[in-house]
Every structure is written in structure tokens, then in C-alpha cells.
Scaffold this active site. Structure first.
Site, mmCIF file in Angstrom:
data_model
loop_
_atom_site.group_PDB
_atom_site.id
_atom_site.type_symbol
_atom_site.label_atom_id
_atom_site.label_comp_id
_atom_site.label_asym_id
_atom_site.label_seq_id
_atom_site.Cartn_x
_atom_site.Cartn_y
_atom_site.Cartn_z
ATOM 1 N N HIS A 35 6.189 30.602 15.377
ATOM 2 C CA HIS A 35 6.277 31.986 14.927
ATOM 3 C C HIS A 35 5.097 32.275 14.009
ATOM 4 O O HIS A 35 4.338 31.382 13.653
ATOM 5 C CB HIS A 35 7.608 32.277 14.227
ATOM 6 C CG HIS A 35 7.951 31.315 13.127
ATOM 7 N ND1 HIS A 35 8.380 30.033 13.366
ATOM 8 C CD2 HIS A 35 7.939 31.438 11.782
ATOM 9 C CE1 HIS A 35 8.614 29.418 12.221
ATOM 10 N NE2 HIS A 35 8.343 30.248 11.244
ATOM 11 N N HIS A 65 14.046 31.945 12.954
ATOM 12 C CA HIS A 65 13.108 31.090 13.673
ATOM 13 C C HIS A 65 13.618 29.663 13.509
ATOM 14 O O HIS A 65 13.479 29.059 12.438
ATOM 15 C CB HIS A 65 11.691 31.247 13.111
ATOM 16 C CG HIS A 65 11.187 32.656 13.156
ATOM 17 N ND1 HIS A 65 10.714 33.314 12.047
ATOM 18 C CD2 HIS A 65 11.132 33.540 14.191
ATOM 19 C CE1 HIS A 65 10.354 34.539 12.390
ATOM 20 N NE2 HIS A 65 10.604 34.701 13.688
ATOM 21 N N GLU A 104 14.390 28.605 9.678
ATOM 22 C CA GLU A 104 14.130 29.676 8.728
ATOM 23 C C GLU A 104 14.888 30.947 9.103
ATOM 24 O O GLU A 104 14.630 31.534 10.156
ATOM 25 C CB GLU A 104 12.632 29.981 8.679
ATOM 26 C CG GLU A 104 11.763 28.773 8.341
ATOM 27 C CD GLU A 104 10.282 29.079 8.435
ATOM 28 O OE1 GLU A 104 9.932 30.246 8.739
ATOM 29 O OE2 GLU A 104 9.472 28.167 8.227
ATOM 30 N N HIS A 109 2.870 28.870 12.847
ATOM 31 C CA HIS A 109 3.314 27.505 12.572
ATOM 32 C C HIS A 109 4.619 27.191 13.293
ATOM 33 O O HIS A 109 5.355 28.078 13.723
ATOM 34 C CB HIS A 109 3.468 27.269 11.072
ATOM 35 C CG HIS A 109 4.542 28.097 10.411
ATOM 36 N ND1 HIS A 109 4.448 29.458 10.257
ATOM 37 C CD2 HIS A 109 5.723 27.741 9.832
ATOM 38 C CE1 HIS A 109 5.504 29.915 9.622
ATOM 39 N NE2 HIS A 109 6.309 28.904 9.367
ATOM 40 N N HIS A 112 -3.937 29.750 2.171
ATOM 41 C CA HIS A 112 -2.591 30.278 1.967
ATOM 42 C C HIS A 112 -1.655 29.090 1.754
ATOM 43 O O HIS A 112 -1.570 28.211 2.610
ATOM 44 C CB HIS A 112 -2.168 31.079 3.204
ATOM 45 C CG HIS A 112 -0.889 31.853 3.040
ATOM 46 N ND1 HIS A 112 0.337 31.245 2.857
ATOM 47 C CD2 HIS A 112 -0.640 33.182 3.043
ATOM 48 C CE1 HIS A 112 1.268 32.170 2.768
ATOM 49 N NE2 HIS A 112 0.707 33.353 2.872
#
Length: 451
Positions: free
Chosen positions: A383, A377, A353, A347, A304
Site C-alpha cells: 500500500h 492494509h 494496519e 511498503h 521519511h
């Protein structure tokens, strides 16, 4: 001898301003447009006498020696000094600027909100702005603020401009018209608009009530990210950004202009509309962009990629590769990676964010992250997927799978984002959001090869 068809005769396009009526395509282009024929000087910027008795005036978005300069020459009915008079300070209590650090508000944590509901109170673009977070310092022109707007009423004979920032507007509900000095932008969900610093405009409701998100950028202007090895195609394409053609009004009516300056608001009274630019040319202009034209790229074999692969626009900071703001879009796309945990992994990130949901369901949070809602976050706080998303992705049959009916975004910044009192105490905060990870189980038992 005359041939019935001249092979050297060319057929010209019937739409010289482009294929979208009212708009000119291109990001950062040097545009020229006139609402009356001959209003735009040719071959020079400041003739001794402008046609139609207009005044020439330059609007600069960068310092004079910046390279490349961002500026627009305007040819207007009155110079803008006629649209400014003595200022009186006013209060817009819900529109905050950084630094806004309330000692009674804890910004350290993982937060999520339901959509801020509409109220029975009539709200304009100014009175309906609700600041959720701030970051950096508006006085040193670094950082940002995030807002929710709730608009039910048009601004009538009332205008606004910000000396502090450019505004990135992300509608979620309803339709708005931004009538600006340089032309008209109509905006609806699945589109965004950028309103430059210093540009005068009013906001009208075309279809209400209207609700959406705003990223207020104190720093360097938004630009398109470098594509690197991706090359010339995919992500956002410059041709899909649309600047408005010239439009003006010549109305002598008592009006007000509100100015945001260093986080404070002041108003002045004038005798006419300030939207009187008859012609203009330059590269400092508002524009809109259709998010449905964003072409995502991703992994086509395994793993990803980082969310930066979905960046639509970025506002640089003084530190290369670490943005003042990134605007990132998560829209419909195919997932095809083999033997891969497909949602975003767990992560911690040096960037803070703030996410918003325009419509649909976000794959890492199938429950609770609702259209019109937001989550935060902050920097270096962990999160990732909740238990439902983790279990589903861990056990899924990994055939090609299309994420459909989904459009979320992220305002990401290198600075910590501080909650405002409104976000902490009045907005519909989901107090149990942090509990979405509580039921994650320990799966380790020391057995080699266990998955």
C-alpha cells in the site's frame, strides 16, 4: 522583631489534586483519592474496620507476582460480590471477538470504508458497538478487535465491564461520559480514554449522536513507548494523562450489569448501583489523554521516518519490538525534509494496519479517506500513496509546509486482522478503493539519470 514578610513562609497551591478539576495527572502513577474526608485508610490497606462502614477490596490488573504489580485498593459501600448474581446469557450480535473467521469473507486485500452512518434506532454503548476486524484469540489473551461505536442513548441503571480486554476509545463525533467505579471521565473528539479490564462503568450521552472508534486489547496493557535516543521530551508526556478523582453514588434501584467474558455476554440483575467506591488508591485506573498535547517528531533534513515515530501507546507482545498493538497518531505537523518524497512511501509490512480518520485530510490519500472512515492494509499487503498524492509530492516545491487540519490514527498489530460479516457486507465499503493505484504510470524508460 517581626518582619512584614516572613522569608521562610511558603505559599501553598490551592488545588491539591492538580491543575485540572476532577482529574489527577500522570501515567501509571500510584494515585490516592477520596470523595469523603477520611474515607481512605492511611499507612495500611486493609484495616479491621474501615471508616464510614466501608468495605476494603482490591482490584488486580496483573497476577499477584507480576513486577510491577498493577492493582487498586477500593473502599466501597458494598463489596462487589453484592453487584453480581446469577447470570443469563444475552446476544449482542454486532460485537464480535477473535477468533472470528467467516469462510465467506475475504480479509486478504486493501479495504476502505466511509463513515458508518447513524441509524434511526436508539443505540447504547452496548447495542451500538459494531466490530470491524478481529485478530488473535480472546481466550488466550492475545490480539485485538477494532470497532465503530454509534451511541444515541445513555445507559440507564445499566452497567458493563469486560473481563476480556481493556478498551481504547477514540471519539470522532459527539461527547460521552464514562461513569466508572473509580470516577468520571468526560470524553470528546481529539481525546482518547482507556477503560481497564474488569472496571465497571456506564456510558452516558452528553452530546449526540456519538460516533467513534474502539480498539479492544486482549493482551498486555497499553504502556508508553520507550523514547530511546529521543530522550525525555516530545511524543506523549506522562503528565498529560489524567485519571479521575473518586466519585460514588449510593442509589438503591433495580439495575443490570452486563459482563463480556471469553467473547460472550451475560447479564445479571442487582438492587443498587455498583458505582459505590468512595475512596481508592493504586495504579490500576482509567484515564484520558488529549491528543492535541502529542508533540510529533520527525526528519529535519531528509527522508521519511517509519510511522512508529508517531506511537502514542503500545501494548507489548512476547516478541520484543513487535507489538500486540501500537496506537499511532498522525496529527498536524511541519514537513521540512529536503529532496525527499514526503508522504509515506510504498511498503509492505509484517504488521497489519487499520487506520481511522478523526478529522481533516490524510496526506497519502487526499480523496476518499473521510472523517469517520477507516482503511485496512493487512500484513504483507502493499500500500502507499495514490496517484494524486504521488504526483503532487514528486513535483512539489519543497519549502517548509505545514500539514494542517488533519488527525488520523492507526491500530497496528502483529496479527492478521479478519473482517467481520458486518465490515464485509453492511458497513459502507468503498468497492473501488483498490483502483486508487490503477492509474500509477510506468515512468522507467532506461534513460540514465532520468527522474
Amino acid at each position: 522583631m517581626n518582619h512584614p514578610t516572613d522569608p521562610h513562609k511558603m505559599t501553598q497551591a490551592s488545588t491539591p489534586v492538580g491543575t485540572h478539576a476532577g482529574y489527577m495527572p500522570g501515567f501509571g502513577n500510584d494515585f490516592e483519592t477520596e470523595a469523603l474526608p477520611g474515607a481512605l485508610p492511611q499507612g495500611m490497606n486493609s484495616p479491621q474496620r474501615c471508616n464510614y462502614g466501608l468495605y476494603g477490596e482490591q482490584l488486580s490488573g496483573t497476577a499477584f507476582t507480576a513486577n510491577p504489580p498493577e492493582r487498586t485498593w477500593c473502599y466501597r459501600i458494598r463489596p462487589s460480590v453484592k453487584h453480581s448474581h446469577r447470570y443469563e446469557k444475552i446476544d449482542l450480535p454486532y460485537w464480535k471477538s477473535a477468533p472470528c473467521v467467516d469462510p465467506d469473507v475475504i480479509s486478504l486485500g486493501q479495504y476502505r470504508w466511509d463513515a458508518v452512518p447513524h441509524s434511526d434506532q436508539g443505540l447504547t454503548w452496548l447495542t451500538g458497538m459494531r466490530t470491524m476486524t478481529t485478530a488473535g484469540d480472546v481466550n488466550t489473551q492475545v490480539g485485538m478487535a477494532s470497532h465503530i461505536y454509534l451511541v444515541t442513548e445513555s445507559m440507564e441503571d445499566a452497567y458493563f465491564f469486560s473481563t476480556d480486554s481493556e478498551l481504547l476509545v477514540v471519539p470522532q463525533e459527539g461527547r460521552l461520559r464514562f461513569a466508572t467505579e473509580l470516577g468520571i471521565i468526560d470524553l470528546e473528539p481529539k481525546e482518547i480514554a482507556i477503560i481497564p479490564r474488569g472496571l465497571v462503568y456506564r456510558v452516558e450521552v452528553l452530546e449526540g449522536p456519538a460516533r467513534g472508534f474502539v480498539c479492544e486489547n486482549y493482551g498486555q496493557k497499553f504502556e508508553m513507548p520507550g523514547r530511546g535516543p529521543i530522550g525525555a521530551n516530545c511524543m506523549a508526556n506522562p503528565r498529560d494523562f489524567k485519571a479521575p478523582v473518586a466519585a460514588f453514588e449510593d442509589r438503591e434501584v433495580p439495575s443490570t450489569v452486563t459482563v463480556k467474558w471469553c467473547g460472550q455476554f451475560h447479564t445479571t440483575k442487582i438492587d443498587q448501583s455498583p458505582l459505590d467506591v468512595v475512596a481508592w488508591h493504586g495504579n490500576y485506573a482509567p484515564y484520558k489523554y488529549d491528543l492535541r498535547t502529542y508533540c510529533p517528531v520527525g526528519a529535519i533534513l531528509f527522508d521519511h521516518p517509519d510511522p512508529s515515530i508517531f506511537t502514542v501507546l503500545t501494548a507489548p507482545s512476547g516478541q520484543p519490538g513487535t507489538a500486540n498493538i501500537d496506537f499511532v497518531l498522525f496529527r498536524e505537523r511541519w514537513m521540512v525534509a529536503e529532496d525527499t518524497f514526503r508522504p509515506p512511501w510504498y511498503h509492505k509490512n509484517i504488521m497489519s494496519e487499520l487506520m481511522g480518520n478523526i478529522y481533516g485530510q490524510y496526506d497519502a490519500k487526499p480523496q476518499g479517506f473521510v472523517p469517520g472512515g477507516m482503511s485496512l492494509h493487512n500484513m504483507m499487503l502493499p500500500h502507499g500513496p495514490d496517484r494524486e498524492a504521488f504526483e503532487k509530492a514528486s513535483k512539489a516545491n519543497l519549502g517548509p509546509d505545514k500539514l494542517d487540519n488533519t488527525m488520523s490514527f492507526m491500530f497496528e498489530t502483529r496479527f492478521p486482522q479478519h473482517l467481520t460479516p458486518f465490515a464485509a457486507n453492511e458497513a459502507p465499503l468503498q468497492d473501488d478503493y483498490i483502483d486508487c493505484w490503477t492509474s500509477l504510470e510506468k515512468k522507467f524508460d532506461g534513460t540514465p539519470g532520468k527522474k
